[in-house]
Scaffold this motif. Structure first.
Motif, mmCIF file in Angstrom:
data_model
loop_
_atom_site.group_PDB
_atom_site.id
_atom_site.type_symbol
_atom_site.label_atom_id
_atom_site.label_comp_id
_atom_site.label_asym_id
_atom_site.label_seq_id
_atom_site.Cartn_x
_atom_site.Cartn_y
_atom_site.Cartn_z
ATOM 1 N N CYS A 117 0.846 -1.185 0.000
ATOM 2 C CA CYS A 117 0.000 0.000 0.000
ATOM 3 C C CYS A 117 0.887 1.242 0.000
ATOM 4 O O CYS A 117 1.839 1.313 0.787
ATOM 5 C CB CYS A 117 -0.890 0.059 1.241
ATOM 6 N N PRO A 118 0.587 2.223 -0.835
ATOM 7 C CA PRO A 118 1.303 3.495 -0.710
ATOM 8 C C PRO A 118 0.968 4.132 0.628
ATOM 9 O O PRO A 118 -0.097 3.868 1.197
ATOM 10 C CB PRO A 118 0.768 4.329 -1.880
ATOM 11 N N ASN A 119 1.843 4.944 1.122
ATOM 12 C CA ASN A 119 1.632 5.581 2.423
ATOM 13 C C ASN A 119 2.026 7.053 2.316
ATOM 14 O O ASN A 119 3.211 7.346 2.169
ATOM 15 C CB ASN A 119 2.502 4.884 3.486
ATOM 16 N N PRO A 120 1.042 7.981 2.305
ATOM 17 C CA PRO A 120 -0.393 7.909 2.585
ATOM 18 C C PRO A 120 -1.154 7.066 1.553
ATOM 19 O O PRO A 120 -0.655 6.784 0.477
ATOM 20 C CB PRO A 120 -0.849 9.376 2.519
ATOM 21 N N GLY A 163 -2.653 15.438 7.528
ATOM 22 C CA GLY A 163 -2.117 14.403 6.659
ATOM 23 C C GLY A 163 -1.905 13.075 7.351
ATOM 24 O O GLY A 163 -2.016 12.022 6.723
ATOM 25 N N ALA A 164 -1.614 13.101 8.640
ATOM 26 C CA ALA A 164 -1.368 11.852 9.368
ATOM 27 C C ALA A 164 -2.596 10.964 9.397
ATOM 28 O O ALA A 164 -2.476 9.743 9.561
ATOM 29 C CB ALA A 164 -0.919 12.158 10.797
ATOM 30 N N ASP A 177 4.489 22.110 9.988
ATOM 31 C CA ASP A 177 5.282 21.459 11.041
ATOM 32 C C ASP A 177 4.564 20.237 11.595
ATOM 33 O O ASP A 177 5.161 19.177 11.780
ATOM 34 C CB ASP A 177 5.564 22.450 12.173
ATOM 35 N N ASP A 178 3.290 20.377 11.872
ATOM 36 C CA ASP A 178 2.485 19.302 12.441
ATOM 37 C C ASP A 178 1.065 19.446 11.911
ATOM 38 O O ASP A 178 0.397 20.438 12.197
ATOM 39 C CB ASP A 178 2.502 19.370 13.969
ATOM 40 N N GLY A 179 0.609 18.469 11.140
ATOM 41 C CA GLY A 179 -0.682 18.584 10.477
ATOM 42 C C GLY A 179 -1.856 18.696 11.432
ATOM 43 O O GLY A 179 -2.787 19.475 11.201
ATOM 44 N N GLY A 230 2.631 11.362 6.682
ATOM 45 C CA GLY A 230 1.656 12.432 6.521
ATOM 46 C C GLY A 230 1.678 13.460 7.628
ATOM 47 O O GLY A 230 0.965 14.470 7.552
ATOM 48 N N LYS A 231 2.484 13.242 8.661
ATOM 49 C CA LYS A 231 2.441 14.103 9.848
ATOM 50 C C LYS A 231 2.741 15.558 9.517
ATOM 51 O O LYS A 231 2.112 16.466 10.082
ATOM 52 C CB LYS A 231 3.434 13.597 10.896
ATOM 53 N N GLY A 232 3.636 15.806 8.616
ATOM 54 C CA GLY A 232 4.042 17.169 8.313
ATOM 55 C C GLY A 232 3.269 17.801 7.168
ATOM 56 O O GLY A 232 3.795 18.682 6.473
#
Length: 393
Positions: free
Chosen positions: A123-126, A352-353, A332-334, A365-367
């Motif tokens: 699976c791609p991530n995201p 994004g996370a 910096d942080d989604g 995805g966090k950033g």
């Protein structure tokens, strides 16, 4: 009472998580919704006329595989779009939206073992969340492969270790990518097809955003597979009218593949599928046959690309999407950014996370935040300027 453990570690779905994050707080301004990729452009006005004209069909059970008319319209579209001729009787079938097809294809086609071991599904991530749930449902191990700026926002499946590839039974790939808007090139598809041939796995190609793009139409996997002479059973294509034609509620999708692949999916869906009602199949056939409204829809999104490029000109890390209708914006942080935007401005975006897997330090995805460019142009411009001024200035 016992419950299955295979779903016990699933995180909450993205949108319930978002509501839990934001809905305890009042918006800081006029609300602008940019979370869900739900098309807002008008669908063709004649669609409802076709449904009414065929409304007697609501009385009977619909064809589970899709009517002859619908399957013929689908194969005609595939030939126009990809230059590939398929048999409407054996190589395509209608879906009740692509999500159920992406799920049922794993149920029908993923083996119980691969080389004597538990199979892996790449699976791609995201990723689109159904890929993970389908993998777990068939007793496979989902293996999340980062799709980051370093890899062109597409997963580098060829870079995986041999022990993973030897266990791989299925690889999901989304092009144009949700959420990043990256497009698989002809070379990317060719490399993936050769990798699948070398390690004997299937490619599930989710191309639902294929008709929304800036300049050139994205290359499709079927085109490259035909050029390479690949086994048609190795490639399974998914697409729908949801984005192409702004008909998400019609629930009309397609699956295309080799005759044995489609035979097995048909067999499963004869037991478990939810076919599209006959009047909606008639409407879908008419919509697949028409390109004028698709060109008009694409032109509207191209205007939105231009708005986004103007608003974010000079913003470090801004990546103009090649296709689709999402912005994948670096922060910096989604999660913290989404909350800040909501509380200070009323702009609603998705962290994004929530679209990826991994611990906070390893979640690709966090950033990022994902912003859907589905609102009318005036509202979109206002929302993007508000977003930019809140988090980038």
């Amino acid at each position: 009472m016992n419950f299955p453990e295979r779903f016990s570690n699933l995180p909450a779905y993205a949108f319930p998580r978002l509501r839990a994050l934001l809905d305890h707080y009042e918006p800081g301004g006029e609300v602008v919704h940019m979370t869900i990729g739900e098309p807002k452009h008008a669908f063709p006005g004649w669609v409802t006329d076709v449904i009414v004209e065929n409304s007697a069909g609501f009385q009977g059970y619909p064809n589970n595989d899709g009517s002859d008319e619908l399957r013929g319209a689908i194969t005609d579209w595939i030939e126009r779009r990809y230059g590939v001729t398929l048999d409407p009787g054996t190589s395509v079938m209608a879906l009740n939206g692509t999500r159920e097809g992406l799920y049922n294809a794993a149920m029908a086609l993923c083996p119980e073992q691969k080389n004597g071991q538990k199979p892996i599904v790449l699976c791609p991530n995201p990723f689109y969340q159904v890929y993970m749930v389908a993998s777990l449902s068939v007793g496979a191990e989902p293996h999340f492969v980062p799709a980051t700026a370093a890899t062109g926002h597409l997963p580098d499946y060829a870079g995986l270790p041999e022990d993973v590839l030897n266990r791989t039974a299925v690889a999901y790939i989304c092009s144009p990518a949700n959420p990043q808007g990256a497009v698989a090139s002809r070379d990317y598809w060719a490399e993936l097809i050769r990798l699948a041939e070398q390690y004997d796995f299937r490619i599930f190609a989710d191309e639902c955003y294929s008709e929304i793009y800036r300049n050139d139409a994205p290359t499709g996997v079927l085109t490259v597979a035909q050029e390479l002479g690949a086994d048609p059973e190795r490639i399974t294509l998914f697409n729908s009218l949801s984005k192409r034609s702004n008909l998400a509620g019609l629930r009309s999708g397609l699956i295309a593949g080799g005759p044995e692949t489609i035979k097995r999916v048909k067999q499963l869906r004869a037991y478990s599928g939810a076919p599209l009602p006959a009047p909606l199949q008639a409407a879908a056939a008419t919509v697949w046959a028409d390109e004028a409204h698709v060109r008009e829809n694409r032109a509207l999104y191209q205007e939105k690309y231009a708005i986004a490029d103007e608003v974010f000109a000079g913003v470090q890390g801004y990546m103009p999407p090649e296709a689709g209708f999402f912005l994948w914006l670096p922060v910096d942080d989604g999660e913290a950014t989404a909350l800040k935007l909501w509380q200070e401005t009323g702009v609603r975006v998705l962290p994004g996370a929530y679209l990826a897997q991994g611990e906070p330090g390893q979640n690709p995805g966090k950033g990022y935040i994902r912003a859907a460019m589905v609102a009318p142009k005036t509202e979109l411009r206002r929302g993007l300027i508000t977003l930019r001024d809140c988090i980038y200035r």
